[in-house]
Design a protein around this motif. Sequence first.
Motif, PDB file in Angstrom:
ATOM      1  N   LYS A  54       9.947 -29.061  81.676  1.00  0.00           N
ATOM      2  CA  LYS A  54      10.182 -28.445  82.935  1.00  0.00           C
ATOM      3  C   LYS A  54       8.564 -27.079  82.360  1.00  0.00           C
ATOM      4  O   LYS A  54       8.379 -26.451  81.231  1.00  0.00           O
ATOM      5  CB  LYS A  54      11.628 -27.411  81.989  1.00  0.00           C
ATOM      6  N   TRP A  55       8.148 -27.664  83.312  1.00  0.00           N
ATOM      7  CA  TRP A  55       6.093 -27.565  83.230  1.00  0.00           C
ATOM      8  C   TRP A  55       6.040 -26.320  84.088  1.00  0.00           C
ATOM      9  O   TRP A  55       4.073 -25.489  83.381  1.00  0.00           O
ATOM     10  CB  TRP A  55       5.205 -28.598  83.843  1.00  0.00           C
ATOM     11  N   ASP A  56       6.968 -25.727  84.514  1.00  0.00           N
ATOM     12  CA  ASP A  56       6.323 -24.187  85.635  1.00  0.00           C
ATOM     13  C   ASP A  56       6.469 -23.262  83.827  1.00  0.00           C
ATOM     14  O   ASP A  56       7.012 -22.147  84.395  1.00  0.00           O
ATOM     15  CB  ASP A  56       6.768 -24.228  86.524  1.00  0.00           C
ATOM     16  N   VAL A  57       6.388 -23.254  82.907  1.00  0.00           N
ATOM     17  CA  VAL A  57       7.270 -22.333  82.446  1.00  0.00           C
ATOM     18  C   VAL A  57       5.680 -21.496  82.407  1.00  0.00           C
ATOM     19  O   VAL A  57       4.870 -21.132  82.688  1.00  0.00           O
ATOM     20  CB  VAL A  57       6.617 -23.053  80.810  1.00  0.00           C
ATOM     21  N   LYS A  58       6.293 -19.706  81.835  1.00  0.00           N
ATOM     22  CA  LYS A  58       5.508 -17.677  81.710  1.00  0.00           C
ATOM     23  C   LYS A  58       5.377 -18.282  80.520  1.00  0.00           C
ATOM     24  O   LYS A  58       4.329 -16.976  80.494  1.00  0.00           O
ATOM     25  CB  LYS A  58       6.945 -17.601  82.137  1.00  0.00           C
ATOM     26  N   GLU A  59       5.313 -18.439  79.586  1.00  0.00           N
ATOM     27  CA  GLU A  59       4.700 -17.498  78.624  1.00  0.00           C
ATOM     28  C   GLU A  59       4.429 -19.787  77.766  1.00  0.00           C
ATOM     29  O   GLU A  59       4.391 -20.562  77.734  1.00  0.00           O
ATOM     30  CB  GLU A  59       5.685 -17.030  77.709  1.00  0.00           C
ATOM     31  N   ILE A  60       3.309 -19.345  76.683  1.00  0.00           N
ATOM     32  CA  ILE A  60       2.374 -20.363  75.489  1.00  0.00           C
ATOM     33  C   ILE A  60       3.857 -20.161  74.327  1.00  0.00           C
ATOM     34  O   ILE A  60       4.390 -19.793  74.149  1.00  0.00           O
ATOM     35  CB  ILE A  60       1.452 -19.529  74.840  1.00  0.00           C
ATOM     36  N   MET A  61       3.565 -22.194  74.836  1.00  0.00           N
ATOM     37  CA  MET A  61       4.814 -22.467  74.166  1.00  0.00           C
ATOM     38  C   MET A  61       4.288 -23.193  72.588  1.00  0.00           C
ATOM     39  O   MET A  61       3.232 -23.815  72.052  1.00  0.00           O
ATOM     40  CB  MET A  61       5.595 -23.577  74.120  1.00  0.00           C
ATOM     41  N   SER A  62       5.172 -22.575  71.484  1.00  0.00           N
ATOM     42  CA  SER A  62       4.502 -23.291  70.184  1.00  0.00           C
ATOM     43  C   SER A  62       4.827 -24.392  69.635  1.00  0.00           C
ATOM     44  O   SER A  62       4.512 -24.722  68.740  1.00  0.00           O
ATOM     45  CB  SER A  62       4.921 -22.121  69.257  1.00  0.00           C
ATOM     46  N   LEU A  70       0.840 -26.776  77.287  1.00  0.00           N
ATOM     47  CA  LEU A  70       2.115 -27.274  76.835  1.00  0.00           C
ATOM     48  C   LEU A  70       1.566 -28.652  76.681  1.00  0.00           C
ATOM     49  O   LEU A  70       1.982 -29.557  75.454  1.00  0.00           O
ATOM     50  CB  LEU A  70       3.464 -27.136  77.219  1.00  0.00           C
ATOM     51  N   MET A  71       0.658 -29.418  77.616  1.00  0.00           N
ATOM     52  CA  MET A  71       0.211 -30.599  77.890  1.00  0.00           C
ATOM     53  C   MET A  71      -0.708 -30.823  76.670  1.00  0.00           C
ATOM     54  O   MET A  71      -0.253 -31.876  76.088  1.00  0.00           O
ATOM     55  CB  MET A  71      -0.347 -31.287  79.460  1.00  0.00           C
ATOM     56  N   GLN A  72      -1.284 -30.318  76.127  1.00  0.00           N
ATOM     57  CA  GLN A  72      -2.491 -30.368  75.203  1.00  0.00           C
ATOM     58  C   GLN A  72      -2.012 -30.076  74.093  1.00  0.00           C
ATOM     59  O   GLN A  72      -2.086 -30.633  73.123  1.00  0.00           O
ATOM     60  CB  GLN A  72      -3.037 -29.005  75.505  1.00  0.00           C
ATOM     61  N   LEU A  73      -0.801 -29.169  73.907  1.00  0.00           N
ATOM     62  CA  LEU A  73      -0.506 -29.479  72.850  1.00  0.00           C
ATOM     63  C   LEU A  73       1.152 -30.909  72.503  1.00  0.00           C
ATOM     64  O   LEU A  73       0.568 -31.405  71.462  1.00  0.00           O
ATOM     65  CB  LEU A  73       1.238 -28.148  73.005  1.00  0.00           C
ATOM     66  N   ASP A  74       1.626 -31.277  73.479  1.00  0.00           N
ATOM     67  CA  ASP A  74       2.117 -32.078  73.260  1.00  0.00           C
ATOM     68  C   ASP A  74       1.038 -33.486  72.907  1.00  0.00           C
ATOM     69  O   ASP A  74       1.923 -34.467  72.112  1.00  0.00           O
ATOM     70  CB  ASP A  74       2.539 -32.382  74.529  1.00  0.00           C
ATOM     71  N   PHE A  75      -0.607 -33.375  73.555  1.00  0.00           N
ATOM     72  CA  PHE A  75      -1.175 -34.573  73.104  1.00  0.00           C
ATOM     73  C   PHE A  75      -1.618 -34.575  71.441  1.00  0.00           C
ATOM     74  O   PHE A  75      -1.501 -35.219  71.038  1.00  0.00           O
ATOM     75  CB  PHE A  75      -1.772 -34.396  74.607  1.00  0.00           C
ATOM     76  N   GLN A  76      -1.562 -33.206  71.533  1.00  0.00           N
ATOM     77  CA  GLN A  76      -2.595 -33.374  70.185  1.00  0.00           C
ATOM     78  C   GLN A  76      -1.468 -33.399  69.203  1.00  0.00           C
ATOM     79  O   GLN A  76      -1.526 -33.393  67.858  1.00  0.00           O
ATOM     80  CB  GLN A  76      -3.061 -30.957  69.871  1.00  0.00           C
ATOM     81  N   GLN A  77      -0.435 -33.316  68.761  1.00  0.00           N
ATOM     82  CA  GLN A  77       0.784 -33.224  68.236  1.00  0.00           C
ATOM     83  C   GLN A  77       0.851 -34.942  67.962  1.00  0.00           C
ATOM     84  O   GLN A  77       1.185 -35.088  67.193  1.00  0.00           O
ATOM     85  CB  GLN A  77       2.344 -32.557  68.175  1.00  0.00           C
ATOM     86  N   PHE A  78       0.679 -35.409  69.212  1.00  0.00           N
ATOM     87  CA  PHE A  78       0.911 -36.897  69.180  1.00  0.00           C
ATOM     88  C   PHE A  78      -0.013 -38.001  68.422  1.00  0.00           C
ATOM     89  O   PHE A  78       0.508 -38.716  67.789  1.00  0.00           O
ATOM     90  CB  PHE A  78       0.960 -37.366  70.865  1.00  0.00           C
TER      91      PHE A  78
END
Length: 343
Positions: free
Chosen positions: A181-189, A255-263
Amino acid sequence: MQMMNILKPIAFDVIHFMSQLFDYYLYAIYTFFGRNDSLESTGLGLSSSRLRTTLNRIQESLIDLEVSADPTATLTAAEERKEKVPSPHLSHLVVLTSGDTLYGLAERVVATESLVFLAEQFEFLQPHLDAVMPAVKKPFLQQFYSQTVSTASELRKPIYWIVAGKALDYEQMLLLMANVKWDVKEIMSQHNIYVDALLKEFEQFNRRLNEVSKRVRIPLPVSNILWEHCIRLANRTIVEGYANVKKCSNEGRALMQLDFQQFLMKLEKLTDIRPIPDKEFVETYIKAYYLTENDMERWIKEHREYSTKQLTNLVNVCLGSHINKKARQKLLAAIDDIDRPKR
């Protein structure tokens, strides 16, 4: 001197036969391990124009593609066929379909690297061969080196790409990304599970590569090429997954940025490859989600490395309802203008 002059015609015949053997070996290795029509559709230039020209030349001049002689063929055609040899066939004992062996990686390495080694030996021999070659035949020798010997190492790219294309389950990653779900309303950690699944694929690839290396030594250039191919395919799959997104909020882009940085952080612990191939390809695409309407048109014209689908998604999802129909059509027309020369 007289003896040298006598030997030169013989030397040409010997060198000519050697060149034909090398041509046939190169063609056979490509036929067995590198031929894949879907490769060229990637747009990554896996087979250079020089390599394709060499392979076509060998096929036309040396390979007899006819199953049986045509009784109605002309005498000239029959004579030409006498100068050719049958197309090579891979032994049924060589299995290229098992994931556990990385799709025949050991056999691919033995074949490809032996060809590269032979090419290196020919390079050492060049001044000696040139010394015994008749002057009128020297252009033949120069052509052999420039068109065949020098292309041997280029076979590595398409041959090992086939392994990389099967070594990881890229399709499964796209399915996992489609469930996010990419249309989230809050910053994910917390990053998404597709990142963990992709990293597990790389860990499995690393284990299998180590297992194959127990059977056959994997030269460092080959290992690097395999890792580069796998990482490049993974990063391009990530962008394709983002291009499938229908709705995305600002928090979803974060969230996309978070995912890619974790990867990237976990991937860099698995491999020494630096810089990470196509890292900018992903980062640039994510950053494009933040562009304004005016900046987007210029960005589209400057980034032709992305597919029409990927660019169209940026217009529809990134700008979304923030632009009117006329502005949207203008941007889509700019994308179409880029795509038209490719058709």
